[in-house]
Design a protein around this motif. Sequence first.
Motif, PDB file in Angstrom:
ATOM      1  N   ASN A   1       0.851  -1.183   0.000  1.00  0.00           N
ATOM      2  CA  ASN A   1       0.000   0.000   0.000  1.00  0.00           C
ATOM      3  C   ASN A   1       0.889   1.236   0.000  1.00  0.00           C
ATOM      4  OD1 ASN A   1      -2.087   1.804   0.252  1.00  0.00           O
ATOM      5  ND2 ASN A   1      -2.851   1.007   2.191  1.00  0.00           N
TER       6      ASN A   1
ATOM      7  N   LEU B   1       0.968   4.377   1.136  1.00  0.00           N
ATOM      8  CA  LEU B   1       0.344   5.296   2.089  1.00  0.00           C
ATOM      9  C   LEU B   1       1.005   6.669   2.031  1.00  0.00           C
ATOM     10  CD1 LEU B   1       0.223   2.989   5.240  1.00  0.00           C
ATOM     11  CD2 LEU B   1      -1.701   3.592   3.761  1.00  0.00           C
TER      12      LEU B   1
ATOM     13  N   ARG C   1      -2.396   8.560   5.771  1.00  0.00           N
ATOM     14  CA  ARG C   1      -3.626   8.536   4.983  1.00  0.00           C
ATOM     15  C   ARG C   1      -3.552   7.372   4.000  1.00  0.00           C
ATOM     16  NH1 ARG C   1      -4.213  13.761   3.433  1.00  0.00           N
ATOM     17  NH2 ARG C   1      -2.782  13.497   1.705  1.00  0.00           N
ATOM     18  N   ASP C   2      -4.620   6.593   3.977  1.00  0.00           N
ATOM     19  CA  ASP C   2      -4.705   5.451   3.070  1.00  0.00           C
ATOM     20  C   ASP C   2      -5.332   5.919   1.758  1.00  0.00           C
ATOM     21  OD1 ASP C   2      -5.088   3.074   1.745  1.00  0.00           O
ATOM     22  OD2 ASP C   2      -6.106   2.076   3.396  1.00  0.00           O
ATOM     23  N   ASN C   3      -4.518   5.996   0.712  1.00  0.00           N
ATOM     24  CA  ASN C   3      -4.992   6.437  -0.602  1.00  0.00           C
ATOM     25  C   ASN C   3      -5.496   5.280  -1.455  1.00  0.00           C
ATOM     26  OD1 ASN C   3      -4.373   9.169  -0.142  1.00  0.00           O
ATOM     27  ND2 ASN C   3      -2.229   8.775  -0.621  1.00  0.00           N
ATOM     28  N   GLN C   4      -5.469   4.064  -0.891  1.00  0.00           N
ATOM     29  CA  GLN C   4      -5.906   2.871  -1.618  1.00  0.00           C
ATOM     30  C   GLN C   4      -5.152   2.697  -2.930  1.00  0.00           C
ATOM     31  OE1 GLN C   4      -8.678   0.429  -0.747  1.00  0.00           O
ATOM     32  NE2 GLN C   4      -7.661   1.147   1.084  1.00  0.00           N
ATOM     33  N   GLN C   5      -3.848   2.888  -2.874  1.00  0.00           N
ATOM     34  CA  GLN C   5      -2.992   2.680  -4.038  1.00  0.00           C
ATOM     35  C   GLN C   5      -2.098   1.480  -3.750  1.00  0.00           C
ATOM     36  OE1 GLN C   5      -1.029   6.444  -4.569  1.00  0.00           O
ATOM     37  NE2 GLN C   5      -2.724   7.270  -5.744  1.00  0.00           N
ATOM     38  N   TYR C   6      -2.584   0.325  -4.182  1.00  0.00           N
ATOM     39  CA  TYR C   6      -1.880  -0.920  -3.916  1.00  0.00           C
ATOM     40  C   TYR C   6      -1.123  -1.397  -5.135  1.00  0.00           C
ATOM     41  CZ  TYR C   6      -4.138  -1.778   0.552  1.00  0.00           C
ATOM     42  OH  TYR C   6      -4.538  -1.699   1.854  1.00  0.00           O
TER      43      TYR C   6
ATOM     44  N   HIS D   1       0.504  -5.127  -6.384  1.00  0.00           N
ATOM     45  CA  HIS D   1       0.404  -6.552  -6.075  1.00  0.00           C
ATOM     46  C   HIS D   1       1.517  -7.247  -6.843  1.00  0.00           C
ATOM     47  CE1 HIS D   1      -2.414 -10.346  -6.143  1.00  0.00           C
ATOM     48  NE2 HIS D   1      -1.256 -10.588  -5.592  1.00  0.00           N
TER      49      HIS D   1
END
Length: 165
Positions: free
Chosen positions: A36, A38, A52-57, A59
């Motif tokens: 993630n 962050l 802050r969690d930007n939801q940019q993962y 994988h």
Amino acid sequence: MADHTEVRLEKPRENADDDVVAYFAPNFEVQPSFDNDLFTAERATSRPTVARDNQQYSHELSVEGVFEDSDRLPDAHRADVEAMVGSSPATARQQVNRLVHYATQVGGPFYLYEGTDEYTAESTAAMDVQNGVYPAVQIASVEPPSQGGLSRFEYSVQFVVGVPR
């Protein structure tokens, strides 16, 4: 011991069966990674860090294992490896060379099957993570052995999981 077809890499083809690039089972280890990106910022004195969690993962997967000469494999595995490389017996080097050829000369996307999980989705709409359907993979790196003439070759393959734009 896992069936040799349980963990395999395939190159999808239109209007034909997919090409098996490599059988990774039974001598393998698969390591998935979800990273993630962050946003974080340190703050002065006793105030807590901002996160802050930007939801940019991203994988990624790594597969490590051993290719063996086909004459050292169980019958069904031997037959499939020999058919895959077109040689009897098939050497560990031929299996490594096939993987390197597809990575460097053919390119992705590739389909990776790992037990009940499959990395085959070529669009966001085709993904179903809750049922083990992840985006297809691209080969980021292949680390083959440098020495030749061995009947067993250790390998490491790094994959990035994602869909084309």
